[in-house]
Enzyme design. Structure first.
Site, PDB file in Angstrom:
ATOM      1  N   PHE A 375       0.803  -1.226   0.000  1.00  0.00           N
ATOM      2  CA  PHE A 375       0.000   0.000   0.000  1.00  0.00           C
ATOM      3  C   PHE A 375       0.839   1.281   0.000  1.00  0.00           C
ATOM      4  CE2 PHE A 375      -2.157  -3.195   2.872  1.00  0.00           C
ATOM      5  CZ  PHE A 375      -2.820  -3.823   1.830  1.00  0.00           C
ATOM      6  N   CYS A 376       1.986   1.248  -0.656  1.00  0.00           N
ATOM      7  CA  CYS A 376       2.889   2.406  -0.694  1.00  0.00           C
ATOM      8  C   CYS A 376       3.172   2.934   0.711  1.00  0.00           C
ATOM      9  CB  CYS A 376       2.324   3.507  -1.590  1.00  0.00           C
ATOM     10  SG  CYS A 376       2.240   3.036  -3.324  1.00  0.00           S
TER      11      CYS A 376
END
Length: 460
Positions: A375-376
């Site tokens: 999710f970055c």
């Protein structure tokens, strides 16, 4: 920051109309189903109200700040009125500026480019990469992940008190985690920052779509967010807050719109007089449709009543968490514990499953769109999973095969446009997949887990 828990009024708390609620998708097991979009944390579907407003304006589109014609004047007024709408939505102070950008990432990179010399930046390892990475030209202190809101404040206070030399400083913090959905103690962190002579920027990308954000009430110096998470498409973002650092910095982009006057010198060079307003950092032809879509979304959320939207979302959060708790194999990820207030963003892993395999089965067999990966926010997810920072696994590109344990997670996220049926289908799907297994075979292709089209369906 608290979450409203007022009683719901059913007459005003139906999901807001969004695009895509009648889109059907094929199932690998046969037939079609209405697509259940549960990936709001990446990009929320556009509100129907936003789409209608943009469609009504589109025939009148014209160049902004560039023309004397009627459509150009109308578009310019629309652009600047949108700036005022966003300022009101954010509770901006009279002296604050609203700068339009491409996204939260762009906004924070703009602020990073405007930092004064020798500025020190303090950022938690729990941040999204958009707020973790832009500070490359500054002295950065990365703070360990806190396990309580109080610990977050204490960690920041110690770090600020120990900084040497005692010069300009900026704290960057998220309002709501894009991994756990947990709300951070923004007002308390702002007070700690200001007590130690530092400023603070709030990454509101996940907060603004789910909860009111008031710059003056939170006492933050800047707020950044993206339109595509606020139910507004077209690639625009916002950086709003104090004007002084922005006014004193070199323009983020050099070009038309940012310059007030350009003249040749006798020696053949060029002298430039830059704007001191928000235009200083808005060079080029602005994305008026994107900006207008943000303003439309701000109006729509305000008119719908944020208290009601928050209360309904909290009911959905409770239903998801309670449903997942009934499946022993599911582990929900959290920094601050089960009682922490949160928005509609929940990440989890399933014992015995590769996260990408599980997400692929939700999509292919149930028509449910979630997200898997890191999710970055790689350092945060690795911390929550207890994995070594050097372990394999990338955002959106898992390396484990179906059936193998992965070092990634699954994220379900929802908001103002989510029907109850999507939540019911998701919880039923999780329970069935854990109990019965996938009904189809899957393989890894180009770093993604996908259905094996050559394999016949297996008996459930």
């Amino acid at each position: 920051m608290s979450v409203t828990t007022a009683a719901l009024d059913p007459s005003v708390c139906a999901p807001l109309p969004v695009l895509g609620q009648d889109v059907t998708v094929p199932l690998v097991t046969g037939g079609e189903v209405v697509y259940a979009a549960l990936d709001y944390a990446a990009s929320a579907p556009a509100l129907q109200r936003v789409w209608d407003d943009v469609a009504a304006y589109a025939p009148y589109y014209g160049s902004v700040h560039r023309g004397a014609g009627y459509l150009s004047q109308l578009s310019t007024d629309l652009f600047e009125n949108s700036r005022r709408t966003v300022a009101e939505f954010l509770g901006c102070r009279a002296e604050d500026q609203v700068v339009f950008t491409r996204s939260t990432t762009d906004s924070l990179n703009l602020l990073a480019a405007a930092l004064p010399a020798d500025c020190q930046v303090f950022v938690y390892e729990t941040e999204h990469h958009a707020s973790l990475l832009p500070w490359r030209d500054a002295r950065v202190t990365y703070l360990d992940a806190p396990r309580t809101p109080a610990q977050a404040v204490e960690t920041l206070e110690r770090a600020l008190a120990d900084r040497d030399p005692y010069g300009p400083a900026l704290v960057c913090v998220t309002g709501a985690s894009n991994v756990t959905g947990e709300l951070w103690p923004v007002k308390e962190l702002a007070a700690a920052a200001h007590a130690h002579g530092a400023r603070i920027v709030l990454d509101a990308a996940q907060l603004a779509p789910h909860h009111p954000v008031d710059i003056a009430e939170l006492d933050v110096d800047w707020v950044a967010f993206s339109g595509h998470k606020l139910y507004a498409p077209f690639g625009s973002g916002v950086l709003a807050g104090r004007a002084d650092w922005l006014r004193e910095a070199e323009p983020y982009l050099a070009g038309g719109g940012a310059s007030r006057k350009v003249s040749r010198r006798a020696d053949g060079g060029v002298d430039v007089d830059w704007h001191t307003t928000a235009a200083r950092h808005e060079a080029g032809s602005p994305n008026v449709i994107g900006v207008y879509s943000i303003a439309s979304a701000c109006k729509a959320l305000t008119e719908a009543g944020f208290d009601n939207l928050v209360a309904r979302e909290q009911e959905l959060v409770s239903r998801v968490r309670e449903g997942l708790a009934e499946v022993p194999e599911v582990q929900v990820l959290s920094l601050f514990g089960d009682d922490a207030p949160r928005v509609g963003v929940i990440s989890f892993v399933v014992r015995g499953w590769n996260s990408s395999h599980f997400a692929a089965a939700l999509s292919a067999e149930y028509g449910i769109g979630v997200r898997d990966g890191l999710f970055c926010a790689h350092p945060l997810v690795r911390t929550l999973l207890g994995s070594d920072p050097q372990d394999p696994g990338e955002c959106g590109a898992p390396e484990a095969e179906p059936g193998e344990r992965s070092l990634n997670a699954i994220r379900v996220s929802f908001g103002a446009g989510t029907p109850d049926e999507y939540i019911d289908r998701f919880l039923r799907a999780v329970s069935e997949l854990v109990r019965d297994g996938a009904r189809w075979n899957y393989r890894t292709e180009d770093g993604r887990c996908v259905p094996d089209r050559g394999e016949a369906a297996r008996t459930a």
